[in-house]
Design a protein around this motif. Structure first.
Motif, PDB file in Angstrom:
ATOM      1  N   LYS A 282       0.835  -1.192   0.000  1.00  0.00           N
ATOM      2  CA  LYS A 282       0.000   0.000   0.000  1.00  0.00           C
ATOM      3  C   LYS A 282       0.877   1.251   0.000  1.00  0.00           C
ATOM      4  O   LYS A 282       1.776   1.377   0.834  1.00  0.00           O
ATOM      5  CB  LYS A 282      -0.907  -0.012   1.235  1.00  0.00           C
ATOM      6  CG  LYS A 282      -1.959   1.081   1.236  1.00  0.00           C
ATOM      7  CD  LYS A 282      -2.888   0.914   2.435  1.00  0.00           C
ATOM      8  CE  LYS A 282      -3.989   1.951   2.431  1.00  0.00           C
ATOM      9  NZ  LYS A 282      -4.911   1.773   3.574  1.00  0.00           N
TER      10      LYS A 282
ATOM     11  N   THR B  11       1.645  -1.609   5.121  1.00  0.00           N
ATOM     12  CA  THR B  11       0.448  -2.419   4.913  1.00  0.00           C
ATOM     13  C   THR B  11       0.533  -3.152   3.589  1.00  0.00           C
ATOM     14  O   THR B  11       0.830  -2.554   2.554  1.00  0.00           O
ATOM     15  CB  THR B  11      -0.821  -1.539   4.925  1.00  0.00           C
ATOM     16  OG1 THR B  11      -0.902  -0.838   6.171  1.00  0.00           O
ATOM     17  CG2 THR B  11      -2.078  -2.389   4.760  1.00  0.00           C
TER      18      THR B  11
ATOM     19  N   VAL C  74      -1.759  -5.359   0.936  1.00  0.00           N
ATOM     20  CA  VAL C  74      -3.164  -5.533   0.569  1.00  0.00           C
ATOM     21  C   VAL C  74      -3.271  -6.691  -0.423  1.00  0.00           C
ATOM     22  O   VAL C  74      -2.551  -6.731  -1.428  1.00  0.00           O
ATOM     23  CB  VAL C  74      -3.753  -4.253  -0.045  1.00  0.00           C
ATOM     24  CG1 VAL C  74      -5.254  -4.434  -0.294  1.00  0.00           C
ATOM     25  CG2 VAL C  74      -3.511  -3.058   0.863  1.00  0.00           C
TER      26      VAL C  74
ATOM     27  N   GLU D 117      -6.181  -6.892   4.365  1.00  0.00           N
ATOM     28  CA  GLU D 117      -5.008  -6.079   4.665  1.00  0.00           C
ATOM     29  C   GLU D 117      -4.243  -6.659   5.847  1.00  0.00           C
ATOM     30  O   GLU D 117      -4.851  -7.147   6.811  1.00  0.00           O
ATOM     31  CB  GLU D 117      -5.423  -4.634   4.972  1.00  0.00           C
ATOM     32  CG  GLU D 117      -6.029  -3.899   3.787  1.00  0.00           C
ATOM     33  CD  GLU D 117      -6.250  -2.420   4.068  1.00  0.00           C
ATOM     34  OE1 GLU D 117      -5.984  -1.989   5.220  1.00  0.00           O
ATOM     35  OE2 GLU D 117      -6.694  -1.694   3.149  1.00  0.00           O
TER      36      GLU D 117
ATOM     37  N   SER E 256      -0.906  -5.518   8.328  1.00  0.00           N
ATOM     38  CA  SER E 256       0.005  -4.428   8.689  1.00  0.00           C
ATOM     39  C   SER E 256       1.156  -4.965   9.547  1.00  0.00           C
ATOM     40  O   SER E 256       0.978  -5.900  10.335  1.00  0.00           O
ATOM     41  CB  SER E 256      -0.740  -3.331   9.448  1.00  0.00           C
ATOM     42  OG  SER E 256      -1.732  -2.735   8.623  1.00  0.00           O
TER      43      SER E 256
END
Length: 343
Positions: free
Chosen positions: A214, A258, A260, A274, A276
């Motif tokens: 991301k 992050t 995705v 997602e 993180s």
């Protein structure tokens, strides 16, 4: 002229009409031909008349309403839903409600609910636990709810049926594990590699899967920050490796990153997950990497120099050996000529 009496006048008038009718070809009422025609018409119209006289069959009026809280079942799992039966008609007696599920769906618990009296507005709430096997994923089924009862004041039973549509869906559960950031810490202005594995813990495949970093500070993403993984089957780990650059002016610290995952489920609906994590950034890492690169260059040069020196030594040795052999051969020839007697 003689006057006619009333009786004679009407008598003569009836005779005159009768004679005139006979002259026109009229058929008397009691003639056989008219009786035959009337019988034929009666026989022809009798089936039509019988159809018109039959009673109209009206659709039965429902006395019950059936609703469920969910129509979608998760394949390979136990599913809990609530079925509500509501009285919407007359007062009922000896009500018996039953539920029938088609194979391969399995119902745990009772499938009959009884009430001695059931009036309009009253409800039966039944909690159902239904198991749908994994093999049923992607299929639809119809459950049947039957109601058997007597209307108040009646002696015979009436029955009505309702169908409930159920859809069994497969499911996907994508998780990322074994994440590794190289180097760690990373230096500003340098590249960082993010690797790991993508696992589908569900029972149906994730289609058109795409994994990307991301875009967010301090990372600069590029085409190497995206990985198309296609179909990710259940219980089949898929390794990946992504690369991004650290912004040159990034301060030392810990930053959130992050990942995705985009994919389509079994109904071809777009989904995303997602994940993180954190990366550490340090200017010392930049210096270390620069020093490491310089040291690596020097080491490479020294390594090549060693090979070059060894090669020079080998060439010198070969030349010396050849020269020694040539001199030895020349001395041996001279010695042989000296030792020979003069002719």
């Amino acid at each position: 002229m003689a006057k006619l009496s009333k009786t004679n006048y009407y008598h003569n008038l009836r005779e005159l009409n009768a004679s005139a009718g006979n002259r026109r070809g009229s058929v008397p009422v009691n003639s056989p031909r008219k009786l035959i025609v009337a019988s034929f018409l009666l026989i022809t119209l009798l089936p039509v008349a019988s159809l018109c006289l039959q009673p109209v069959q009206a659709d039965p009026v429902s006395e019950l309403s059936v609703q469920v809280t969910a129509n979608v079942l998760r394949a390979g799992s136990n599913n809990t839903i609530t079925m509500r039966v509501t009285g919407i008609g007359k007062l009922l007696a000896n009500l018996d409600v039953s539920l029938t599920l088609p194979s391969p769906l399995v119902l745990f618990g009772d499938n009959h609910w009884r009430r001695s009296s059931f009036g309009p507005g009253e409800t039966i709430d039944a909690t159902l636990m239904i198991f749908a096997p994994a093999s049923a994923a992607g299929n639809s089924y119809q459950a049947t709810v039957n109601g058997l009862y007597k209307e108040a004041g009646e002696t015979t039973y009436s029955q009505e049926s309702h169908t409930v549509g159920l859809l069994v869906r497969g499911w996907t559960d994508l998780v990322i594990y074994d994440l590794l950031v190289t180097p760690s810490p990373a230096g500003p202005g340098l590249s960082v590699e993010i690797s790991g594995s993508l696992l589908n813990r569900g029972i149906t495949s994730a289609m058109f899967t795409n994994l990307t970093i991301k875009p967010q500070p301090p990372l600069i993403v590029s085409s190497q920050s995206v990985s198309y993984m296609g179909q990710v089957d259940a219980n089949a780990p898929a390794p990946f490796s992504l690369t991004a650059d650290i912004e040159p002016g990034t301060a030392d610290g810990r930053y959130a990153v992050t990942l995705v995952v985009y994919y389509q489920d079994d109904l071809h609906m777009n989904q995303q997950v997602e994940t993180s994590f954190f990366i550490d950034v340090s200017h010392a890492a930049t210096q270390t990497q620069t020093t490491t690169r310089a040291t690596g260059v020097v080491s490479s040069v020294l390594e090549y120099a060693q090979y070059l020196i060894l090669l020079v030594i080998v060439v010198v040795v070969v030349l010396l050996v050849r020269r020694f052999r040539k001199r030895s051969s020349k001395n041996a020839l001279q010695t042989r000529r000296t030792s020979m007697p003069p002719t």
